[in-house]
Design a protein around this motif. Structure first.
Motif, mmCIF file in Angstrom:
data_model
loop_
_atom_site.group_PDB
_atom_site.id
_atom_site.type_symbol
_atom_site.label_atom_id
_atom_site.label_comp_id
_atom_site.label_asym_id
_atom_site.label_seq_id
_atom_site.Cartn_x
_atom_site.Cartn_y
_atom_site.Cartn_z
ATOM 1 N N TRP A 110 7.467 1.732 12.217
ATOM 2 C CA TRP A 110 7.843 0.317 12.234
ATOM 3 C C TRP A 110 8.359 0.006 13.636
ATOM 4 C CZ3 TRP A 110 11.206 -2.168 7.763
ATOM 5 C CH2 TRP A 110 11.124 -3.577 7.858
ATOM 6 N N PHE B 125 6.656 -4.139 4.202
ATOM 7 C CA PHE B 125 7.174 -2.761 4.212
ATOM 8 C C PHE B 125 7.578 -2.336 2.804
ATOM 9 C CE2 PHE B 125 10.706 0.253 4.449
ATOM 10 C CZ PHE B 125 10.055 1.308 5.069
ATOM 11 N N LYS B 126 8.333 -3.220 2.133
ATOM 12 C CA LYS B 126 8.780 -2.899 0.773
ATOM 13 C C LYS B 126 7.606 -2.803 -0.205
ATOM 14 C CE LYS B 126 13.382 -4.923 1.246
ATOM 15 N NZ LYS B 126 14.232 -6.095 0.896
ATOM 16 N N THR C 296 9.204 -7.445 6.537
ATOM 17 C CA THR C 296 10.108 -6.737 5.637
ATOM 18 C C THR C 296 9.529 -6.633 4.225
ATOM 19 O OG1 THR C 296 11.952 -7.577 6.936
ATOM 20 C CG2 THR C 296 12.487 -6.672 4.770
ATOM 21 N N THR D 106 -0.407 -3.389 -2.604
ATOM 22 C CA THR D 106 0.900 -3.998 -2.855
ATOM 23 C C THR D 106 0.971 -4.602 -4.255
ATOM 24 O OG1 THR D 106 0.161 -6.166 -2.057
ATOM 25 C CG2 THR D 106 1.127 -4.688 -0.425
ATOM 26 N N TYR E 267 16.463 0.916 8.066
ATOM 27 C CA TYR E 267 15.353 1.624 7.415
ATOM 28 C C TYR E 267 15.029 2.964 8.091
ATOM 29 C CZ TYR E 267 14.615 -2.874 5.139
ATOM 30 O OH TYR E 267 14.796 -4.022 4.413
ATOM 31 N N GLU F 265 13.951 6.016 6.246
ATOM 32 C CA GLU F 265 12.746 5.928 5.419
ATOM 33 C C GLU F 265 11.476 5.973 6.235
ATOM 34 O OE1 GLU F 265 12.632 2.908 2.239
ATOM 35 O OE2 GLU F 265 14.576 2.301 3.049
ATOM 36 N N VAL F 266 11.576 5.567 7.520
ATOM 37 C CA VAL F 266 10.356 5.412 8.313
ATOM 38 C C VAL F 266 10.729 5.604 9.777
ATOM 39 C CG1 VAL F 266 10.662 2.888 8.480
ATOM 40 C CG2 VAL F 266 8.378 3.874 8.777
ATOM 41 N N ARG G 31 5.840 0.500 0.152
ATOM 42 C CA ARG G 31 6.633 1.639 -0.319
ATOM 43 C C ARG G 31 6.164 2.124 -1.676
ATOM 44 N NH1 ARG G 31 12.857 0.537 1.105
ATOM 45 N NH2 ARG G 31 12.546 -1.151 -0.362
ATOM 46 N N LYS G 32 5.721 1.155 -2.511
ATOM 47 C CA LYS G 32 5.331 1.509 -3.887
ATOM 48 C C LYS G 32 3.861 1.913 -3.974
ATOM 49 C CE LYS G 32 8.376 -2.144 -5.331
ATOM 50 N NZ LYS G 32 8.241 -3.596 -5.560
ATOM 51 N N SER H 211 0.446 4.391 3.527
ATOM 52 C CA SER H 211 1.721 4.895 4.022
ATOM 53 C C SER H 211 2.081 4.201 5.333
ATOM 54 C CB SER H 211 1.600 6.412 4.224
ATOM 55 O OG SER H 211 2.723 6.883 4.912
#
Lengths: 256, 256
Positions: free
Chosen positions: B31, B17-18, B14, B144, B42, B45-46, B21-22, B27
């Motif tokens: 999931w 994944f977050k 988790t 990240t 989610y 979003e995915v 995102r940034k 990409s």
């Protein structure tokens, strides 16, 4: 204005002196030490002396000296019926000579002489024998910016014991982490964010809730791998086994 | 753009994944989890799936799953010669099925699902079997915001072991501190600033230099008092004795 005489020249004495400098309602009127050279750099800020017979009249005398010296120095003070306190976590308040009003100001923090200390992070535990001395001691402690906590002798004793666990013993676990990583040329620095996060976590949740890892999960495969890695160090292995057993007892797992 | 598929739905999955995102250059295109319900929040979003046969073609597959499931799931993946990594500190990179290019992205931090994580405080240790995969894994980890560290198998193993000492075992010392203080109705909260300072101190100086306290000083009076206070708890007493001996060994004192 509350007048204070500090006796001693160690870390606690020095930090207290600096803490009181900023206080509005407390004035350090004299600083005593057996050896003047340790405090001579402050001689333009405060009256310094190495002569007990020249101690000034003050509201409070703070013995910020080594545990073993407290009893002796308190008997040598050439006056009585004044408020005399020590700053130790483990010494009884009754070690102070009974000719004085007696108390303790125990700052619960790790001190190094160089670092500047923010007293708001230094809880001061206050113990007194007679109730009347408590408000004065509290005012003195608060004047540094510290949070204060009234304690009895038993509570101060266990706080000092617990401090050894969470400070000295924890630091030794960091040391062992250092030894283990260096043994394979890995960098201890990689562990530093984890160390900080572990300490931050329990500022908000209990250590019970914060626990994770192979011991709590009773992850036998990982436990076995780790013990094998520790085969060449009997002491580290014993610490691993004992703390794993402690975690499993806390969290209701069977022993290793 | 580097395409990633995450497999698993635990804390590490988790947070990764977050974290991605940034990222500008990574990409997450899919999931996977055995149970869709854990990741269904989610789905806008995915692309989410619980069907291995529907896995998309990607540059990297990250198995952020429990240690015991890694070997099995990696064999079940319906493709070969792709880069497949796990995120475990203690599982061998060779546990991943040899039909894949294999590696490890081991984030060295304590994760709780709720708290938002700042990846700059999460060093990611990178291990690969073939050198060619390393730059790609490094780019993914850096995206990240994490600092990265190249490690070999032995180094990752000892880092994981050391993490148990500085995180799980340290947290258990906090727990014991909690038990000891509460036994006399003292407040554990009073120890929290000390706990934080102990962790902060070794960000700048070594644990060896940071050590203080009765064990290091070989202050026999205090050691004796503490052991007496622990008389009603054999396990806490054993931990006190063992860690005192460890400190004294490190600092060249005789044994307790």
């Amino acid at each position: 204005m509350i007048s204070v005489v500090i006796l001693g020249a160690g870390n606690v004495a020095t930090h207290l002196f600096k803490g009181f400098r900023k206080a509005d309602n407390v004035s350090v009127i004299q600083w005593f030490n057996r050896s003047l050279s340790s405090i001579s750099s402050y001689k333009n800020e405060v009256d310094i002396t190495d002569d007990l017979s020249k101690l000034k009249d003050a509201d409070i005398y703070i013995l910020a000296i080594s545990d073993d010296a407290i009893s002796n120095l308190s008997s040598q003070l050439p006056f009585e019926n004044k408020l005399v306190v020590h700053t130790s976590g483990s010494v009884s308040v009754y070690d102070i000579d009974m000719k004085h009003k007696r108390g303790v100001l125990y700052p619960l923090q790790t001190f190094s002489k160089e670092a500047n200390l923010d007293f708001k992070n230094v809880p001061i535990c206050i113990e007194t024998i007679d109730k009347k001395s408590y408000p004065l001691l509290k005012e003195v402690a608060l004047s540094t910016g510290s949070p204060t906590k009234k304690v009895n002798s038993d509570q101060r004793r266990v706080l000092h014991l617990a401090a050894v666990f969470v400070n000295n013993f924890t630091n030794q676990l960091y040391r062992i982490g250092h030894e283990i990583t260096e043994s394979e040329g890995a960098e201890f620095d990689v562990l530093k964010p984890l160390i900080l996060e572990t300490a931050k976590k329990i500022q908000d949740i209990s250590p019970y809730m914060a626990q994770t890892g192979p011991a709590k999960r009773n992850d036998k495969k990982t436990l076995k791998k780790h013990l094998k890695l520790l085969d060449n160090n009997t002491q580290h292995k014993a610490i691993y086994e004992l703390l794993t057993a402690s975690i499993q007892q806390t969290h209701g797992r069977k022993k290793l």
